[in-house]
Write a protein that holds these residues in place. Structure first.
Motif, PDB file in Angstrom:
ATOM      1  N   VAL A  87       0.833  -1.201   0.000  1.00 32.71           N
ATOM      2  CA  VAL A  87       0.000   0.000   0.000  1.00 32.71           C
ATOM      3  C   VAL A  87       0.866   1.248   0.000  1.00 32.71           C
ATOM      4  O   VAL A  87       0.582   2.227  -0.701  1.00 32.71           O
ATOM      5  CB  VAL A  87      -0.961   0.000   1.208  1.00 32.71           C
ATOM      6  CG1 VAL A  87      -1.802   1.270   1.231  1.00 32.71           C
ATOM      7  CG2 VAL A  87      -1.869  -1.221   1.156  1.00 32.71           C
ATOM      8  N   ASN A  88       1.945   1.235   0.770  1.00 32.66           N
ATOM      9  CA  ASN A  88       2.861   2.386   0.783  1.00 32.66           C
ATOM     10  C   ASN A  88       3.454   2.634  -0.591  1.00 32.66           C
ATOM     11  O   ASN A  88       3.631   3.783  -1.009  1.00 32.66           O
ATOM     12  CB  ASN A  88       3.974   2.161   1.806  1.00 32.66           C
ATOM     13  CG  ASN A  88       3.496   2.317   3.236  1.00 32.66           C
ATOM     14  OD1 ASN A  88       2.483   2.962   3.498  1.00 32.66           O
ATOM     15  ND2 ASN A  88       4.216   1.717   4.162  1.00 32.66           N
ATOM     16  N   PHE A 243      -7.958   4.463  -5.673  1.00 32.06           N
ATOM     17  CA  PHE A 243      -7.423   3.117  -5.801  1.00 32.06           C
ATOM     18  C   PHE A 243      -8.483   2.196  -6.400  1.00 32.06           C
ATOM     19  O   PHE A 243      -9.674   2.341  -6.118  1.00 32.06           O
ATOM     20  CB  PHE A 243      -7.003   2.551  -4.449  1.00 32.06           C
ATOM     21  CG  PHE A 243      -5.699   3.106  -3.936  1.00 32.06           C
ATOM     22  CD1 PHE A 243      -4.819   3.735  -4.790  1.00 32.06           C
ATOM     23  CD2 PHE A 243      -5.359   2.994  -2.603  1.00 32.06           C
ATOM     24  CE1 PHE A 243      -3.624   4.254  -4.337  1.00 32.06           C
ATOM     25  CE2 PHE A 243      -4.169   3.502  -2.129  1.00 32.06           C
ATOM     26  CZ  PHE A 243      -3.298   4.131  -2.990  1.00 32.06           C
ATOM     27  N   GLN A 244      -8.022   1.253  -7.207  1.00 35.74           N
ATOM     28  CA  GLN A 244      -8.891   0.217  -7.742  1.00 35.74           C
ATOM     29  C   GLN A 244      -8.346  -1.129  -7.308  1.00 35.74           C
ATOM     30  O   GLN A 244      -7.192  -1.463  -7.591  1.00 35.74           O
ATOM     31  CB  GLN A 244      -8.970   0.299  -9.274  1.00 35.74           C
ATOM     32  CG  GLN A 244     -10.000  -0.612  -9.898  1.00 35.74           C
ATOM     33  CD  GLN A 244     -11.419  -0.106  -9.756  1.00 35.74           C
ATOM     34  OE1 GLN A 244     -11.640   1.063  -9.459  1.00 35.74           O
ATOM     35  NE2 GLN A 244     -12.392  -0.974  -9.956  1.00 35.74           N
ATOM     36  N   PHE A 245      -9.176  -1.898  -6.586  1.00 36.01           N
ATOM     37  CA  PHE A 245      -8.775  -3.227  -6.125  1.00 36.01           C
ATOM     38  C   PHE A 245      -9.294  -4.230  -7.136  1.00 36.01           C
ATOM     39  O   PHE A 245     -10.511  -4.380  -7.305  1.00 36.01           O
ATOM     40  CB  PHE A 245      -9.356  -3.477  -4.736  1.00 36.01           C
ATOM     41  CG  PHE A 245      -8.483  -4.317  -3.858  1.00 36.01           C
ATOM     42  CD1 PHE A 245      -7.123  -4.353  -4.037  1.00 36.01           C
ATOM     43  CD2 PHE A 245      -9.019  -5.072  -2.836  1.00 36.01           C
ATOM     44  CE1 PHE A 245      -6.309  -5.115  -3.226  1.00 36.01           C
ATOM     45  CE2 PHE A 245      -8.227  -5.839  -2.021  1.00 36.01           C
ATOM     46  CZ  PHE A 245      -6.863  -5.864  -2.210  1.00 36.01           C
ATOM     47  N   ILE A 255      -4.773  -7.235  -7.018  1.00 37.13           N
ATOM     48  CA  ILE A 255      -3.900  -6.146  -7.455  1.00 37.13           C
ATOM     49  C   ILE A 255      -4.512  -4.835  -6.992  1.00 37.13           C
ATOM     50  O   ILE A 255      -5.688  -4.561  -7.243  1.00 37.13           O
ATOM     51  CB  ILE A 255      -3.719  -6.143  -8.984  1.00 37.13           C
ATOM     52  CG1 ILE A 255      -3.047  -7.430  -9.448  1.00 37.13           C
ATOM     53  CG2 ILE A 255      -2.887  -4.935  -9.421  1.00 37.13           C
ATOM     54  CD1 ILE A 255      -2.865  -7.496 -10.949  1.00 37.13           C
ATOM     55  N   LEU A 256      -3.715  -4.027  -6.318  1.00 36.40           N
ATOM     56  CA  LEU A 256      -4.117  -2.683  -5.927  1.00 36.40           C
ATOM     57  C   LEU A 256      -3.481  -1.713  -6.913  1.00 36.40           C
ATOM     58  O   LEU A 256      -2.260  -1.581  -6.970  1.00 36.40           O
ATOM     59  CB  LEU A 256      -3.663  -2.376  -4.493  1.00 36.40           C
ATOM     60  CG  LEU A 256      -4.076  -1.007  -3.938  1.00 36.40           C
ATOM     61  CD1 LEU A 256      -5.591  -0.921  -3.821  1.00 36.40           C
ATOM     62  CD2 LEU A 256      -3.427  -0.761  -2.581  1.00 36.40           C
ATOM     63  N   GLY A 270       0.252  -2.790  -6.305  1.00 35.23           N
ATOM     64  CA  GLY A 270       0.534  -3.614  -5.144  1.00 35.23           C
ATOM     65  C   GLY A 270      -0.116  -4.969  -5.326  1.00 35.23           C
ATOM     66  O   GLY A 270      -1.241  -5.070  -5.817  1.00 35.23           O
ATOM     67  N   VAL A 271       0.560  -6.025  -4.945  1.00 36.16           N
ATOM     68  CA  VAL A 271       0.083  -7.386  -5.150  1.00 36.16           C
ATOM     69  C   VAL A 271      -0.163  -8.029  -3.790  1.00 36.16           C
ATOM     70  O   VAL A 271       0.692  -7.954  -2.893  1.00 36.16           O
ATOM     71  CB  VAL A 271       1.085  -8.225  -5.972  1.00 36.16           C
ATOM     72  CG1 VAL A 271       0.521  -9.602  -6.265  1.00 36.16           C
ATOM     73  CG2 VAL A 271       1.435  -7.513  -7.276  1.00 36.16           C
ATOM     74  N   PHE A 272      -1.338  -8.641  -3.636  1.00 36.82           N
ATOM     75  CA  PHE A 272      -1.718  -9.295  -2.394  1.00 36.82           C
ATOM     76  C   PHE A 272      -2.238 -10.694  -2.700  1.00 36.82           C
ATOM     77  O   PHE A 272      -2.685 -10.978  -3.809  1.00 36.82           O
ATOM     78  CB  PHE A 272      -2.815  -8.503  -1.662  1.00 36.82           C
ATOM     79  CG  PHE A 272      -2.408  -7.111  -1.273  1.00 36.82           C
ATOM     80  CD1 PHE A 272      -1.851  -6.863  -0.038  1.00 36.82           C
ATOM     81  CD2 PHE A 272      -2.597  -6.046  -2.145  1.00 36.82           C
ATOM     82  CE1 PHE A 272      -1.482  -5.578   0.331  1.00 36.82           C
ATOM     83  CE2 PHE A 272      -2.240  -4.763  -1.789  1.00 36.82           C
ATOM     84  CZ  PHE A 272      -1.677  -4.533  -0.547  1.00 36.82           C
ATOM     85  N   GLU A 273      -2.186 -11.524  -1.673  1.00 38.58           N
ATOM     86  CA  GLU A 273      -2.767 -12.867  -1.740  1.00 38.58           C
ATOM     87  C   GLU A 273      -3.786 -13.003  -0.620  1.00 38.58           C
ATOM     88  O   GLU A 273      -3.479 -12.742   0.542  1.00 38.58           O
ATOM     89  CB  GLU A 273      -1.692 -13.944  -1.609  1.00 38.58           C
ATOM     90  CG  GLU A 273      -2.232 -15.356  -1.713  1.00 38.58           C
ATOM     91  CD  GLU A 273      -1.157 -16.411  -1.531  1.00 38.58           C
ATOM     92  OE1 GLU A 273      -1.444 -17.609  -1.742  1.00 38.58           O
ATOM     93  OE2 GLU A 273      -0.025 -16.042  -1.169  1.00 38.58           O
TER      94      GLU A 273
END
Length: 465
Positions: A87-88, A243-245, A255-256, A270-273
């Protein structure tokens, strides 16, 4: 009793009209005007009474006078570390005090999870989490699932904007989370929550609160069935960051993406799982996007792509089969469908690879969507590999853009793509021959194959098989 006033608002852009019109004169959309009842009250709601700024009229007059640009003092903004590297990164280094951030995405994608995860892990910072959709008990259940809990994170289940402003003034938080902006309503507006006038009024008041108190506000926004953020378009103009999630509910990766950012670049991701314990940060997307097979398979090519300044490798999968119907099918998941048709036309014209009676299906692993044209070379290699039923070596990848005349153009930031491939252990990478000058210091341990045309790629990679 206050006199009621009826107005018509465009649900697409928020333009106001005293009567209904079929076509919006501002944005050109058809049948978007809806009737809303507006209460004409005497004085607008201001936050000055809540924050002790009522006597600042003289100072405000001084600030509003024109100032020469060379006399404007530059303020050193200390960004707030959200304890979340992904996010940062998308924010541009952290959250700016007094900023208004809007987070949108599909239902169930993880917007509330991400917002609550940030709130409960900011230990030692007073935070108010405003929820108009869930009860405190529901939020507590999610917080327990996330693990770490910030004792100074307070939950406020409220939808009245006036009550929310009052509670924020009493508790003086350092961060405010609103879930979601479409559930709030102001008593000054008679229309229902989520309407154009309510969303515009509530967003404007939260912006005023953020700017006057220097407290950042993170808002969650719903989206329409077309994928755009619900409410007037002016909502995206009001906020500082949008932001688009993104992601597939059936896939664990998210993907953020930054659509608008007044304090940083808009080309970062930004990549999240998604796990049972919440969203896990993915520091190295290449490791999850490149699968490892026991034996090489045809139709699979690894492409070196880049998002912003972040290079990563992604697996490109293609399937070429005989058409069972009269018209061959073309399907693309993760890339532009028109781009795929263009590359197939280049293959037929410049390489002589006949696909007129073949079905072609293309997919990017991990559910990612990439708009980088530097992935063209990997797409063509995957299509040729599937058409010939010849598997590529597991240690080769591609990076290059393909033009209509069949030339291979250099992809942007080719050197960074090559370095990422070398870091992950690939021994060969195929790039454009015109990028030879840009490769001033090629990394060791990887062979760089330069090609100038698509037919040269077919000969160099598939010629001896």
């Amino acid at each position: 009793m206050a006199k009621l006033k009826k107005s018509y608002y465009c649900t697409s852009c928020g333009n106001e009209s005293p009567k209904w019109v079929g076509k919006c004169p501002a944005c050109g959309e058809w049948n978007t005007y809806t009737e809303e009842v507006v209460s004409a009250k005497s004085s607008p709601l201001t936050t000055n009474n809540y924050f002790g700024l009522a006597g600042a009229g003289g100072a405000s007059g001084e600030r509003n006078r024109p100032i020469p640009v060379h006399k404007v003092e530059r303020s050193a903004v200390q960004r707030i570390d959200l304890l979340n590297q992904e996010v940062n990164r998308v924010l541009g280094g952290g959250l700016v005090p007094g900023s208004l951030v809007l987070l949108g995405g599909e239902p169930g994608i993880g917007k509330s999870t991400l917002a609550l995860q940030i709130a409960v892990r900011m230990a030692g910072m007073p935070i108010v989490y405003v929820s108009g959709e869930e009860s405190p008990e529901q939020i507590k259940m999610r917080a327990d699932r996330l693990g770490v809990v910030n004792e100074q994170c307070m939950i406020l289940s409220e939808t009245s904007l006036e009550n929310i402003i009052t509670q924020l003034a009493e508790n003086t938080p350092e961060l405010v989370v609103v879930d979601s902006i479409q559930t709030l309503y102001s008593e000054r507006i008679e229309s229902s929550p989520g309407s154009v006038s309510q969303v515009r009024e509530c967003a404007a008041m939260l912006l005023k609160y953020a700017k006057e108190t220097k407290v950042p506000v993170l808002m969650i926004g719903h989206i329409t069935k077309e994928g755009s953020i619900a409410g007037p378009k002016i909502l995206e103009h009001i906020v500082d960051v949008v932001f688009q999630f993104e992601g597939d509910n059936n896939n664990a990766y998210r993907i953020l993406r930054s659509i608008k950012n007044r304090f940083g670049a808009t080309n970062e991701i930004g990549v999240f799982e998604m796990l049972n314990e919440g969203l896990r940060e993915v520091d190295n997307p290449s490791e999850i996007l490149v699968s490892h097979y026991d034996e090489p398979l045809s139709g699979i090519a690894i492409g070196a792509t880049i998002e912003g300044v972040r290079p990563f490798l992604i697996e490109t999968q293609a399937l070429v089969s005989s058409s069972a119907y009269g018209t061959p099918q073309r399907s693309a998941t993760g890339v532009d469908y028109k781009r795929l048709n263009m590359l197939l036309a280049v293959l037929e014209k410049r390489v002589g690879f006949k696909l007129g009676t073949k079905d072609v299906f293309l997919n990017l692993a991990g559910g990612f969507r990439v708009a980088d044209t530097g992935l063209d070379l990997a797409i063509i290699a995957a299509v040729i590999s599937s058409g010939l039923d010849i598997a590529l070596d597991a240690d080769i990848c591609f990076a290059g853009e393909v033009g209509l005349s069949g030339e291979v153009r250099p992809a942007s930031k080719t050197e960074q793509r090559v370095s990422e491939a070398a870091r992950l252990g690939f021994r060969t990478i195929v790039v454009s021959g015109y990028a030879r000058k840009a490769m001033s210091r090629p990394p060791k341990g990887i062979e760089i194959v330069y090609v100038y045309r698509v037919d040269e790629l077919a000969r160099r990679v598939f010629g001896n098989r």
